[in-house]
Design a protein around this motif. Structure first.
Motif, PDB file in Angstrom:
ATOM      1  N   SER A 171       0.837  -1.189   0.000  1.00 32.56           N
ATOM      2  CA  SER A 171       0.000   0.000   0.000  1.00 32.56           C
ATOM      3  C   SER A 171       0.879   1.249   0.000  1.00 32.56           C
ATOM      4  N   TYR A 172       0.559   2.189  -0.892  1.00 40.27           N
ATOM      5  CA  TYR A 172       1.298   3.454  -0.980  1.00 40.27           C
ATOM      6  C   TYR A 172       0.340   4.631  -0.829  1.00 40.27           C
ATOM      7  N   CYS A 173       0.861   5.734  -0.296  1.00 41.54           N
ATOM      8  CA  CYS A 173       0.087   6.972  -0.163  1.00 41.54           C
ATOM      9  C   CYS A 173       0.713   8.044  -1.061  1.00 41.54           C
ATOM     10  N   PHE A 174      -0.159   8.805  -1.758  1.00 44.17           N
ATOM     11  CA  PHE A 174       0.290   9.774  -2.753  1.00 44.17           C
ATOM     12  C   PHE A 174      -0.293  11.154  -2.472  1.00 44.17           C
ATOM     13  N   SER A 175       0.515  12.197  -2.719  1.00 41.90           N
ATOM     14  CA  SER A 175       0.058  13.583  -2.695  1.00 41.90           C
ATOM     15  C   SER A 175       0.591  14.274  -3.949  1.00 41.90           C
ATOM     16  N   VAL A 176      -0.188  15.217  -4.494  1.00 41.17           N
ATOM     17  CA  VAL A 176       0.161  15.867  -5.752  1.00 41.17           C
ATOM     18  C   VAL A 176       0.102  17.384  -5.594  1.00 41.17           C
ATOM     19  N   GLN A 177       1.001  18.102  -6.261  1.00 42.77           N
ATOM     20  CA  GLN A 177       0.953  19.564  -6.289  1.00 42.77           C
ATOM     21  C   GLN A 177       1.467  20.056  -7.640  1.00 42.77           C
ATOM     22  N   ALA A 178       0.929  21.199  -8.076  1.00 45.90           N
ATOM     23  CA  ALA A 178       1.393  21.801  -9.331  1.00 45.90           C
ATOM     24  C   ALA A 178       2.842  22.248  -9.171  1.00 45.90           C
ATOM     25  N   TYR A 179       3.586  22.166 -10.278  1.00 49.08           N
ATOM     26  CA  TYR A 179       4.996  22.542 -10.261  1.00 49.08           C
ATOM     27  C   TYR A 179       5.299  23.303 -11.547  1.00 49.08           C
ATOM     28  N   ILE A 180       5.723  24.590 -11.388  1.00 48.66           N
ATOM     29  CA  ILE A 180       6.033  25.436 -12.542  1.00 48.66           C
ATOM     30  C   ILE A 180       7.482  25.897 -12.397  1.00 48.66           C
ATOM     31  N   PRO A 181       8.422  25.148 -12.983  1.00 47.94           N
ATOM     32  CA  PRO A 181       9.854  25.425 -12.765  1.00 47.94           C
ATOM     33  C   PRO A 181      10.326  26.765 -13.312  1.00 47.94           C
ATOM     34  N   SER A 182       9.568  27.398 -14.223  1.00 48.31           N
ATOM     35  CA  SER A 182       9.999  28.675 -14.794  1.00 48.31           C
ATOM     36  C   SER A 182       9.823  29.831 -13.815  1.00 48.31           C
ATOM     37  N   ARG A 183       9.114  29.600 -12.737  1.00 46.84           N
ATOM     38  CA  ARG A 183       8.876  30.667 -11.744  1.00 46.84           C
ATOM     39  C   ARG A 183      10.046  30.766 -10.757  1.00 46.84           C
ATOM     40  N   SER A 184       9.977  31.821  -9.926  1.00 48.66           N
ATOM     41  CA  SER A 184      10.949  31.946  -8.845  1.00 48.66           C
ATOM     42  C   SER A 184      10.733  30.798  -7.856  1.00 48.66           C
ATOM     43  N   VAL A 185      11.772  30.450  -7.119  1.00 49.77           N
ATOM     44  CA  VAL A 185      11.747  29.253  -6.269  1.00 49.77           C
ATOM     45  C   VAL A 185      10.566  29.260  -5.298  1.00 49.77           C
ATOM     46  N   ASP A 186      10.253  30.409  -4.705  1.00 53.49           N
ATOM     47  CA  ASP A 186       9.181  30.461  -3.711  1.00 53.49           C
ATOM     48  C   ASP A 186       7.789  30.382  -4.327  1.00 53.49           C
ATOM     49  N   LYS A 187       7.675  30.422  -5.654  1.00 53.85           N
ATOM     50  CA  LYS A 187       6.381  30.358  -6.329  1.00 53.85           C
ATOM     51  C   LYS A 187       6.256  29.149  -7.262  1.00 53.85           C
ATOM     52  N   GLN A 188       7.230  28.254  -7.235  1.00 58.36           N
ATOM     53  CA  GLN A 188       7.213  27.126  -8.162  1.00 58.36           C
ATOM     54  C   GLN A 188       6.163  26.077  -7.808  1.00 58.36           C
ATOM     55  N   LEU A 189       5.947  25.840  -6.536  1.00 61.57           N
ATOM     56  CA  LEU A 189       5.063  24.765  -6.102  1.00 61.57           C
ATOM     57  C   LEU A 189       3.702  25.292  -5.659  1.00 61.57           C
ATOM     58  N   GLY A 190       2.643  24.587  -6.091  1.00 58.22           N
ATOM     59  CA  GLY A 190       1.302  24.927  -5.656  1.00 58.22           C
ATOM     60  C   GLY A 190       0.981  24.237  -4.338  1.00 58.22           C
ATOM     61  N   GLU A 191      -0.256  24.378  -3.904  1.00 60.78           N
ATOM     62  CA  GLU A 191      -0.694  23.772  -2.651  1.00 60.78           C
ATOM     63  C   GLU A 191      -0.734  22.247  -2.796  1.00 60.78           C
ATOM     64  N   MET A 192      -0.328  21.542  -1.733  1.00 58.32           N
ATOM     65  CA  MET A 192      -0.299  20.080  -1.756  1.00 58.32           C
ATOM     66  C   MET A 192      -1.711  19.518  -1.619  1.00 58.32           C
ATOM     67  N   SER A 193      -2.011  18.485  -2.415  1.00 56.68           N
ATOM     68  CA  SER A 193      -3.332  17.850  -2.360  1.00 56.68           C
ATOM     69  C   SER A 193      -3.486  17.024  -1.089  1.00 56.68           C
ATOM     70  N   GLN A 194      -4.717  16.590  -0.821  1.00 58.07           N
ATOM     71  CA  GLN A 194      -4.957  15.640   0.245  1.00 58.07           C
ATOM     72  C   GLN A 194      -4.372  14.287  -0.168  1.00 58.07           C
ATOM     73  N   PRO A 195      -3.747  13.539   0.754  1.00 64.40           N
ATOM     74  CA  PRO A 195      -3.163  12.248   0.375  1.00 64.40           C
ATOM     75  C   PRO A 195      -4.227  11.193   0.101  1.00 64.40           C
ATOM     76  N   GLN A 196      -3.907  10.297  -0.819  1.00 68.95           N
ATOM     77  CA  GLN A 196      -4.736   9.131  -1.106  1.00 68.95           C
ATOM     78  C   GLN A 196      -3.852   7.896  -1.067  1.00 68.95           C
ATOM     79  N   CYS A 197      -4.390   6.789  -0.527  1.00 69.14           N
ATOM     80  CA  CYS A 197      -3.603   5.570  -0.365  1.00 69.14           C
ATOM     81  C   CYS A 197      -4.233   4.417  -1.144  1.00 69.14           C
ATOM     82  N   SER A 198      -3.374   3.590  -1.740  1.00 68.71           N
ATOM     83  CA  SER A 198      -3.841   2.388  -2.428  1.00 68.71           C
ATOM     84  C   SER A 198      -4.072   1.280  -1.413  1.00 68.71           C
TER      85      SER A 198
END
Length: 287
Positions: A203-230
């Motif tokens: 069983s694994y647990c996953f979380s997803v967030q948007a990632y825009i590498p062209s932005r400045s470091v403090d703005k590259q990552l979006g908010e983390m999703s709620q985790p889901q587990c298999s």
């Protein structure tokens, strides 16, 4: 004495009203933006004697006004649909003016200028939703990510972040084994993410967030999703049952074994006694 009091009163008037007018300036001007839903806010709430008007402009452009933010008693202004050039950078002025239907002889009203805001690089990205699917052979797990919607529309259709960022939008997956603290990270350029380096049946647990590498470091990552587990196909007994249930089961098993042993011992003794009586020619004892 009277002249001194008059001078002090005049100084007090200037300090409280300012040389540029009798209306307080806006303070604590801030931009708040998520998925291009962009709100300008400030303080304080105006009294009945004055109101606020917002003027905004991009670098080198003319000042514009939002119809909903002219001589308003509110301390927020929604500029989501006004900042049409997402790649430009904007500033805004909050003017302190007479209330609606009010008049003033002032030529220039007190105003406060905001910091610069660039929609494309500054807006925050909210947490995405995703669905989890494990292949039948348990060798591959696929995440189907839904691109978050924005506050923007084109030709009557609401745009999502993929429509705006195109191939600059990536997704970062953080995953771990269930009940484990060790984490791994995987980056995908698409919204359909396949992971095949997982232990089969675990069983694994996953979380997803948007990632825009062209932005400045403090703005590259979006908010983390709620985790889901298999699901785990071969779960440990300690994960399926609580310690209390397991302890109770062990106790019952030991009790059953004890009863079986006791009954066996009693039966053996009775058998030996019967054989001895038969050997001695004594009648069986009736109990």
């Amino acid at each position: 004495m009277s002249r001194t009091l008059a001078a002090l009163s005049f100084v007090f008037f200037l300090s409280t009203h300012g040389a540029s007018g009798s209306y307080p300036r806006a303070q604590n001007v801030t931009w708040t933006s998520t998925n291009f839903k962009t709100i300008l806010s400030w303080e304080p709430k105006p009294s009945a004697d004055y109101s606020y008007t917002v003027e905004f402009s991009r670098a080198g452009g003319d000042k514009q006004r939002n119809l909903h933010c002219i001589r308003s008693s509110f301390t927020t202004c929604d500029l989501s649909t006004s900042l049409t050039d997402l790649n430009a950078c904007y500033t805004a002025d909050i003017l302190s003016e007479p209330p609606k239907l009010g008049t003033s002889d002032m030529i220039e009203f007190p105003h406060t200028t905001s910091s610069q805001f660039c929609p494309y690089t500054d807006t925050d990205i909210s947490k995405p939703d995703f669905k989890l699917k494990v292949s039948e052979d348990k060798k591959k797990t696929t995440l189907y990510v839904t691109d978050p919607l924005t506050a923007l529309f084109k030709d009557g259709q609401q745009l999502n972040i993929r429509d705006i960022f195109s191939d600059q939008l990536q997704y970062r997956v953080t995953y771990r084994k269930n009940q484990s603290t060790g984490k791994k990270v995987y980056t995908s350029k698409t919204s359909e993410i396949e992971l095949s380096d997982l232990d089969q049946g675990e069983s694994y647990c996953f979380s997803v967030q948007a990632y825009i590498p062209s932005r400045s470091v403090d703005k590259q990552l979006g908010e983390m999703s709620q985790p889901q587990c298999s699901n785990n196909d071969n779960p440990s007994i300690f994960k399926v049952y609580s310690i209390g249930v397991i302890a109770c089961a062990i106790f019952l098993i030991l009790l059953l074994i004890g009863i079986i042993i006791a009954v066996t011992v009693v039966c053996c003794k009775r058998r030996k006694k019967t054989l001895k009586n038969e050997k001695d020619g004594m009648p069986l004892e009736v109990i």
